[in-house]
Design an enzyme around this catalytic site. Structure first.
Site, PDB file in Angstrom:
ATOM      1  CE  LYS A 181       0.160  -6.942 -14.735  1.00 16.11           C
ATOM      2  NZ  LYS A 181       1.339  -7.769 -15.048  1.00 16.11           N
TER       3      LYS A 181
ATOM      4  CD  GLU B 185       6.704 -16.365 -17.981  1.00 14.92           C
ATOM      5  OE1 GLU B 185       5.739 -16.870 -18.586  1.00 14.92           O
ATOM      6  OE2 GLU B 185       6.719 -15.170 -17.636  1.00 14.92           O
TER       7      GLU B 185
ATOM      8  CD  GLU C 288       4.504 -10.685 -22.064  1.00 14.31           C
ATOM      9  OE1 GLU C 288       3.338 -10.295 -22.159  1.00 14.31           O
ATOM     10  OE2 GLU C 288       4.905 -11.354 -21.109  1.00 14.31           O
TER      11      GLU C 288
ATOM     12  CG  ASN D 294       2.614  -1.156   3.002  1.00  8.78           C
ATOM     13  OD1 ASN D 294       1.985  -2.119   2.543  1.00  8.78           O
ATOM     14  ND2 ASN D 294       3.838  -0.850   2.616  1.00  8.78           N
ATOM     15  N   GLY D 295       1.177  -3.518   5.180  1.00 11.59           N
ATOM     16  CA  GLY D 295       1.809  -4.746   5.690  1.00 11.59           C
ATOM     17  C   GLY D 295       0.740  -5.780   6.013  1.00 11.59           C
TER      18      GLY D 295
ATOM     19  CD1 TRP E 260      -1.596  -5.654  -2.726  1.00 16.13           C
ATOM     20  CD2 TRP E 260      -2.225  -4.603  -4.564  1.00 16.13           C
ATOM     21  NE1 TRP E 260      -1.594  -6.560  -3.745  1.00 16.13           N
ATOM     22  CE2 TRP E 260      -1.979  -5.943  -4.886  1.00 16.13           C
ATOM     23  CE3 TRP E 260      -2.630  -3.745  -5.568  1.00 16.13           C
ATOM     24  CZ2 TRP E 260      -2.122  -6.452  -6.177  1.00 16.13           C
ATOM     25  CZ3 TRP E 260      -2.778  -4.244  -6.854  1.00 16.13           C
ATOM     26  CH2 TRP E 260      -2.525  -5.577  -7.146  1.00 16.13           C
TER      27      TRP E 260
ATOM     28  NE  ARG F  12       4.246   1.665  -1.460  1.00  9.27           N
ATOM     29  CZ  ARG F  12       5.351   0.959  -1.209  1.00  9.27           C
ATOM     30  NH1 ARG F  12       6.409   1.097  -1.988  1.00  9.27           N
ATOM     31  NH2 ARG F  12       5.409   0.099  -0.229  1.00  9.27           N
TER      32      ARG F  12
ATOM     33  CE  LYS G 138       6.936 -11.946 -18.877  1.00 16.32           C
ATOM     34  NZ  LYS G 138       6.081 -13.040 -18.779  1.00 16.32           N
TER      35      LYS G 138
ATOM     36  CB  CYS H 247      -0.859   0.032   1.254  1.00 11.74           C
ATOM     37  SG  CYS H 247      -1.798  -1.466   1.510  1.00 11.74           S
TER      38      CYS H 247
ATOM     39  CG  HIS I 201      10.304 -35.578 -32.246  1.00 14.37           C
ATOM     40  ND1 HIS I 201      10.286 -36.879 -32.691  1.00 14.37           N
ATOM     41  CD2 HIS I 201      10.866 -35.619 -31.006  1.00 14.37           C
ATOM     42  CE1 HIS I 201      10.771 -37.675 -31.758  1.00 14.37           C
ATOM     43  NE2 HIS I 201      11.126 -36.940 -30.721  1.00 14.37           N
TER      44      HIS I 201
HETATM   45  C1  AGP Z   1       2.166 -12.253 -18.970  1.00 14.61           C
HETATM   46  O1  AGP Z   1       3.421 -11.622 -19.137  1.00 14.61           O
HETATM   47  C2  AGP Z   1       1.103 -11.667 -19.860  1.00 14.61           C
HETATM   48  N1  AGP Z   1       0.943 -10.302 -19.574  1.00 14.61           N
HETATM   49  C3  AGP Z   1      -0.163 -12.481 -19.932  1.00 14.61           C
HETATM   50  O2  AGP Z   1       0.160 -13.702 -20.533  1.00 14.61           O
HETATM   51  C4  AGP Z   1      -0.876 -12.804 -18.600  1.00 14.61           C
HETATM   52  O3  AGP Z   1      -0.115 -13.741 -17.863  1.00 14.61           O
HETATM   53  C5  AGP Z   1      -2.235 -13.442 -18.937  1.00 14.61           C
HETATM   54  O4  AGP Z   1      -3.005 -12.500 -19.636  1.00 14.61           O
HETATM   55  C6  AGP Z   1      -3.000 -13.943 -17.710  1.00 14.61           C
HETATM   56  O5  AGP Z   1      -3.286 -12.847 -16.885  1.00 14.61           O
HETATM   57  P1  AGP Z   1      -3.782 -13.155 -15.378  1.00 14.61           P
HETATM   58  O6  AGP Z   1      -2.661 -13.847 -14.702  1.00 14.61           O
HETATM   59  O7  AGP Z   1      -4.086 -11.809 -14.802  1.00 14.61           O
HETATM   60  O8  AGP Z   1      -4.995 -14.035 -15.462  1.00 14.61           O
END
Ligand code: AGP
Length: 611
Positions: free
Chosen positions: A606, A484, A491, A99-100, A73, A27, A488, A2, A507
C-alpha cells in the site's frame, strides 16, 4: 474517518469495546483509546494500533459495565498519545469520542480560551467537550441540554459519544454527517460507527439520523432531534453476515472505497468552497496566497496513481491559473540534479505520505530553497511534516492497495487549488468561479450516477476478462485518466495495459491493433471530441475493439464503438473526476472474474517506503 464503539448494560464493557475497535480498525488506525466508568473514570489512550492500546491497558483497572472506545484517523492534530480520543473537559468530569470534522473549531476555541479554558491537545474534538462544559458552567443546565445547545453551535460533521463521571448510567450519542448505529439488546445498548461491533450481540439496530441525539440508559432509550423534538426510532433487523461487515457489506475494500467516492469527494470539499460567493478557501496554504499571486513555476512530484493526479493538476492549474506546471516522477526528479530556486513551489502528492521517492524529492527541493506544498491523505505523515504547507484530502483510510478514492480526492484538491490560485491571480471572472464551484458542489451526485452504471460495466468486464493486452486512450485531461485506467487494470488483474495520448497512436502503437486488442477510449463531449472520433475510426479500420467512455446521450460514438459506458456531462475540468469511475469498476470486475486478490495484489504494497 474514525471508528467509534460504546456499550452500556450488564456485561463487562472492556472486551466488547476493544473487540469492536478491532473490527473498526479499517476506518482508522493511527491511535486508539477507551474510557470506562466504575466509580471512577478510567481512560486509556495512545498512538498506535488497537493492539498497542491492549498491551498498554494490560493489568490496569478495566472494570465497568459502561464505556466507549475510539480508533482514530487524524484530521486535526498529528497522531500522538495526547491527540488520541477520548478527550476530557477541563474539570475531568466529561469525556467524548468523535468521528468527523468541526469546521468552526478555531473560533469556538478562541472564545473558550478567552474564558480561561486550557487545552491539552490540538484537536477539534477537545474543543467540543470544553464547549459543553462551558455551557454547563454558564447556565447550570443538565448534561443533556448542554450537549444539545453545544451541537447547535457546531458547523461540520460529527458522530460523538459522551460520558459523565457524575452520571455513570448514561451514554449520550449524536450524529451529523458521520454514521452511528445503535444496537438494541435486552437491558443493554451498543453504539458503533457501523454494525460490525454490534452484530454478534444483537441483530436489532437503529440507524441514528443526522441531527439526532440519543440519550441511552441500560433500560431506556430516548432519541430527540437537535431542536428537542422526540423521535420515534425504527428498529431494523440486520441481515448482513459479520465477515462482510468489516467491508461495509462489500466483497472487497476496493469496491467499498470506489463506492465511498461521493462521500469522500464531499468530505474533501467540506468547508472549502462557497459557490454562491464564488470563493475557495484553503486554510492550509493561505499564508502563501501572496506567493501564489507571483509564482512563475509549479513542479509536481509524485509516484504511481498520485503522479497521474499530478498530470490532471497540470491541466487544471495551467487552464485555470495560467501558471506553468511541470510534473515529475519523484524517483527521476530526485536523481536528476534538477534546476530549482526559491521562486518555485513544489507540490508533493501522496496518499500515504510515506513514499520514499516522493519524500526524497521534496527534501532535495527544500534544500534548493523551494516552497513545498503537500497533498496527503494521512494527517501527520512524513510528507506533510516535511512540507511548508498543504491540503489534506480527507478521503478516510484507503485499505485497498489500488488507489481509488484517494485519487479522486487528490484530483478534487488539485481542482480546489487551481481555482484558489485563479482566484488569487484574477485569471477567472467571479461569475465563472460561481458557475464552476456550483458545478463542483454537485459532482458527488454525478459520481453517484457514474456508479449506477456498474451492472453495464460488469457485463463488459465479462467479455474482456481473458484479454492479454489493453490500450487506454485519451486527450487533454482525458490522457491522465487513460494512464490511471491502465494502471488500475494491470495492478489488480495482471493484464498488460498501456495508457497513451490518443493522437500518439499513429506514431507506433497503432501497429498493436488487431481484433484481439480492446481499446478503451475516453470519448466524452469536450474540446477534442471530433479528434477522438477520428482516432476511434483509425482503430476500427484495423479491426480493433473499442470500449468508449461517452457523455450521456452521445449519438455519434455509440454508432462506431463496440461498447459504450456513459458518464454525466460536466465542464471539462471535472471530466477526470467522472471518467475515472467506470475505469475503476471495469478493472475491479475483470480482476475479480480472474480470481485475483483485489485488495492485496501480488508484489504490491500500500505504501512504497523503500527506494
Ligand atoms: C496506486 O493504485 C498504486 N497503489 C501506487 O501507484 C501508488 O499510487 C503509489 O505507490 C504512490 O503512493 P502514495 O500516493 O502513497 O505516495
Amino acid at each position: 474517518m474514525c471508528g467509534i464503539v460504546g456499550y452500556i448494560g450488564y456485561r463487562d464493557a472492556w472486551p466488547i469495546i476493544i473487540k469492536g475497535l478491532h473490527r473498526l480498525e479499517y476506518r482508522g488506525y493511527d491511535s486508539a483509546g477507551v474510557a470506562l466508568i466504575n466509580g471512577t473514570f478510567n481512560i486509556y489512550k495512545k498512538a498506535g494500533k488497537v493492539s498497542d492500546l491492549e498491551k498498554f491497558a494490560e493489568g490496569k483497572n478495566l472494570s465497568g459495565h459502561i464505556g466507549m472506545g475510539h480508533t482514530r484517523w487524524a484530521t486535526h492534530g498529528v497522531p500522538s498519545d495526547i491527540n488520541s480520543h477520548p478527550h476530557t473537559s477541563g474539570d475531568g468530569r466529561l469525556a467524548i469520542i468523535h468521528n468527523g470534522i468541526i469546521e468552526n473549531y478555531s473560533s469556538l476555541k478562541e472564545t473558550l480560551l478567552s474564558r480561561g479554558h486550557v487545552f491539552k491537545s490540538d484537536t477539534d474534538t477537545e474543543v467540543l467537550i470544553h464547549l459543553i462544559e462551558d455551557i454547563q458552567d454558564q447556565t447550570n443546565l443538565d448534561l443533556r441540554e448542554a450537549v444539545r445547545i453545544a451541537l447547535n453551535e457546531v458547523i461540520g460533521a460529527y458522530a460523538i459519544v459522551i460520558m459523565s463521571k457524575d452520571d455513570p448510567d448514561q451514554l449520550i450519542a449524536a450524529r451529523k454527517g458521520s454514521p452511528l448505529v445503535l444496537g438494541v439488546g435486552e437491558k443493554e445498548y451498543f453504539i458503533a460507527s457501523d454494525a460490525s461491533p454490534i452484530v454478534e450481540y444483537t441483530k436489532n439496530v437503529i440507524y441514528l439520523n443526522d441531527n439526532e441525539i440519543a440519550y441511552i440508559k441500560r433500560d431506556e432509550l430516548l432519541i430527540k432531534s437537535i431542536d428537542n423534538v422526540v423521535q420515534i426510532p425504527y428498529v431494523h433487523e440486520l441481515e448482513l453476515k459479520l465477515e462482510m461487515l468489516e467491508k461495509g457489506g462489500y466483497d472487497h475494500f476496493m469496491l467499498k472505497e470506489i463506492y465511498e467516492q461521493p462521500r469522500s469527494i464531499r468530505d474533501c470539499m467540506r468547508g472549502r468552497i462557497y459557490p454562491q460567493e464564488g470563493k475557495v478557501q484553503l486554510g492550509g496554504i493561505k499564508e502563501y496566497a501572496e506567493k501564489l499571486k507571483n509564482v512563475d513555476r509549479i513542479i509536481i512530484v509524485a509516484c504511481g496513481t498520485s503522479w497521474h493526479a499530478g498530470l490532471v493538476g497540470e491541466y487544471l492549474i495551467e487552464e485555470c491559473a495560467r501558471i506553468p506546471v511541470e510534473v515529475e516522477y519523484a524517483s527521476e526528479f530526485r536523481y536528476r540534479n534538477p534546476i530549482i530556486s526559491e521562486k518555485d513551489i513544489v507540490i508533493a502528492i501522496s496518499q500515504s505520505g510515506e513514499t520514499a521517492d516522493t519524500m526524497a524529492a521534496i527534501q532535495l527541493a527544500k534544500e534548493k530553497g523551494a516552497t513545498i506544498f503537500g497533498i496527503c491523505n494521512v494527517v501527520g505523515a512524513s510528507i506533510p511534516r516535511l512540507s511548508n504547507a498543504g491540503v489534506y484530502t480527507h478521503a478516510g483510510p484507503e485499505i485497498g492497495v489500488a488507489s481509488t478514492k484517494a485519487f479522486t480526492a487528490q484530483v478534487t484538491v488539485l481542482t480546489l487549488m487551481a481555482l484558489y490560485m485563479a482566484q488569487q491571480r484574477g485569471t477567472i471572472k467571479q461569475s465563472e468561479l460561481i458557475r464552476l464551484l456550483t458545478e463542483l458542489d454537485n459532482i458527488p451526485l454525478l459520481v453517484e450516477r457514474c456508479l449506477a452504471y456498474n451492472d453495464r460495466i460488469k457485463e463488459i468486464a465479462e467479455k474482456f476478462k481473458d484479454s492479454r493486452n489493453f490500450l487506454f486512450l485519451g486527450r487533454g485531461s482525458g490522457f491522465p485518466v487513460a494512464l490511471e485506467g491502465a494502471l488500475k487494470l494491470k495492478e489488480i488483474s495482471y493484464i498488460h495495459a498501456e495508457g497513451y495520448p490518443a493522437a500518439e497512436m499513429k506514431h507506433g502503437p497503432i501497429a498493436l491493433i488487431d481484433e484481439e486488442m480492446p481499446v478503451v477510449v475516453i470519448a466524452t463531449k469536450n474540446a477534442s471530441y471530433e479528434k477522438v472520433i477520428s482516432n476511434i475510426q483509425e482503430v476500427k479500420a484495423r479491426k480493433g475493439i473499442v470500449i468508449a467512455i461517452v457523455t450521456e446521450g452521445d449519438r455519434e460514438v455509440v454508432q462506431m464503438a463496440d461498447y459504450t459506458i456513459e458518464i454525466p456531462d460536466a465542464d471539462d475540468i471535472f471530466l477526470p473526476l467522472l471518467a475515472t469511475i467506470p475505469l475503476q469498476l471495469l478493472s475491479y470486475h475483470i480482476a475479480v472474474m480472474r480470481g485475483c486478490n483485489v485488495d492485496q495484489p501480488r508484489n504490491l504494497a500500500k505504501s512504497v517506503t523503500v527506494e
